[in-house]
Design a protein around this motif. Structure first.
Motif, PDB file in Angstrom:
ATOM      1  N   GLU B  22       0.831  -1.200   0.000  1.00  0.00           N
ATOM      2  CA  GLU B  22       0.000   0.000   0.000  1.00  0.00           C
ATOM      3  C   GLU B  22       0.869   1.255   0.000  1.00  0.00           C
ATOM      4  O   GLU B  22       1.918   1.309   0.632  1.00  0.00           O
ATOM      5  N   SER B  49      -0.587   5.386 -12.490  1.00  0.00           N
ATOM      6  CA  SER B  49      -1.976   5.810 -12.542  1.00  0.00           C
ATOM      7  C   SER B  49      -2.011   7.330 -12.597  1.00  0.00           C
ATOM      8  O   SER B  49      -1.315   7.989 -11.819  1.00  0.00           O
ATOM      9  N   VAL B  52      -7.944   8.542 -10.459  1.00  0.00           N
ATOM     10  CA  VAL B  52      -8.639   7.485  -9.736  1.00  0.00           C
ATOM     11  C   VAL B  52      -9.223   6.486 -10.742  1.00  0.00           C
ATOM     12  O   VAL B  52      -9.777   6.876 -11.776  1.00  0.00           O
ATOM     13  N   LYS B  53      -9.075   5.222 -10.434  1.00  0.00           N
ATOM     14  CA  LYS B  53      -9.576   4.100 -11.229  1.00  0.00           C
ATOM     15  C   LYS B  53      -8.895   3.973 -12.592  1.00  0.00           C
ATOM     16  O   LYS B  53      -9.291   3.131 -13.397  1.00  0.00           O
ATOM     17  N   LYS B  55      -5.333   3.192 -14.750  1.00  0.00           N
ATOM     18  CA  LYS B  55      -4.026   2.571 -14.604  1.00  0.00           C
ATOM     19  C   LYS B  55      -3.413   2.354 -15.983  1.00  0.00           C
ATOM     20  O   LYS B  55      -4.126   2.160 -16.963  1.00  0.00           O
ATOM     21  N   SER B  67      -4.438  -1.129  -7.933  1.00  0.00           N
ATOM     22  CA  SER B  67      -5.771  -0.616  -7.636  1.00  0.00           C
ATOM     23  C   SER B  67      -5.634   0.817  -7.154  1.00  0.00           C
ATOM     24  O   SER B  67      -4.789   1.119  -6.312  1.00  0.00           O
ATOM     25  N   ARG B  68      -6.504   1.684  -7.681  1.00  0.00           N
ATOM     26  CA  ARG B  68      -6.544   3.062  -7.205  1.00  0.00           C
ATOM     27  C   ARG B  68      -8.001   3.469  -7.082  1.00  0.00           C
ATOM     28  O   ARG B  68      -8.602   3.980  -8.007  1.00  0.00           O
ATOM     29  N   GLU B  69      -8.528   3.270  -5.888  1.00  0.00           N
ATOM     30  CA  GLU B  69      -9.919   3.592  -5.596  1.00  0.00           C
ATOM     31  C   GLU B  69     -10.082   5.017  -5.067  1.00  0.00           C
ATOM     32  O   GLU B  69     -11.148   5.615  -5.194  1.00  0.00           O
ATOM     33  N   LYS B  70      -9.032   5.530  -4.454  1.00  0.00           N
ATOM     34  CA  LYS B  70      -9.033   6.900  -3.952  1.00  0.00           C
ATOM     35  C   LYS B  70      -7.791   7.611  -4.467  1.00  0.00           C
ATOM     36  O   LYS B  70      -6.770   6.983  -4.724  1.00  0.00           O
TER      37      LYS B  70
END
Lengths: 111, 115
Positions: B22, B49, B52-53, B55, B67-70
């Motif tokens: 992380e 990235s 957000v979201k 990549k 993963s990039r949710e925030k």
């Protein structure tokens, strides 16, 4: 794709001697150029950068670098090495949204 | 002071385990990056990235996902860890969107050992 070549994986100098770390790049567009330093077990820290304007760039800890377009070079220098300068140094060139790094040069400083 | 933090400095995992690394930045940067660093090879880009979201694959994406949710958090996932993924992993962030990169700010790194 752009590329960065750092001559010498290891450079040894005596304390007080001139430091010269070499970096050559290939780029099809005017580049942004960077030097980073990495101390043992740490992340990378920016030493200096060239974007536009003056070709001689001064950074932290007494380091400077000169952008020479005709030679496609961006060599890093420091007039007098300190023991605390012992670290690994990375040259990088900007390519759109990313950076391309050289393989790094380990600077060894002896008393 | 700008800051990029990584969840672990040292991590030991077994072959076949799913591993999450992380990274969090507090600079409101759009761009985030994951690199691996190996002796003699320098830094190699795994994924990045720019929103957000979003990549993009880097130079060596095989065996990894992200993963990039925030906006502030970018996770690197090793679906099934292998010994050749033993390495130092560095996260970085930079401002601006889909334009020439400004300087990247790096976290302290995670040294992952897969046994």
């Amino acid at each position: 794709a752009q590329s960065v070549t750092q001559l010498g994986s290891h450079v040894s100098v005596s304390e007080g001697a001139l430091v010269l770390l070499r970096c050559n790049y290939s780029s099809s567009v005017p580049p942004y150029l960077f030097w980073y330093v990495q101390y043992p077990n740490q992340g990378l820290q920016l030493l200096l950068k060239y974007t536009t304007g003056a070709t001689l760039v001064k950074g932290i800890n007494g380091f400077e670098a000169e952008f020479k377009k005709s030679e496609t070079s961006f060599h890093l220098t420091k007039p007098s090495a300190h023991m605390s300068d012992a670290a690994e140094y990375f040259c990088a060139v900007s390519e759109e949204s990313t950076l391309t790094f050289g393989k790094g040069t380990m600077l060894l400083v002896s008393p | 002071d700008v800051k990029v933090t990584q969840s672990s400095r040292y991590l030991v995992k077994r072959t076949g385990e799913k591993v999450f690394l992380e990274c969090v930045q507090d600079m409101d940067h759009e761009n985030m990056f994951w690199y691996r660093q190996d002796p003699g090879l320098g830094l190699r880009l795994i994924y990045f990235s720019y929103d957000v979201k979003m990549k993009e694959k880097g130079d060596i994406p095989e065996g990894y996902s992200v993963s990039r949710e925030k906006k502030e958090r970018f996770s690197l996932i090793l679906e099934s860890a292998s010994t050749n993924q033993t390495s130092m992993y560095l996260c970085a962030s930079s401002p601006s969107g889909h334009q020439l990169a400004y300087e990247q700010y790096f976290g302290p790194g995670t040294r992952l050992t897969v046994t």
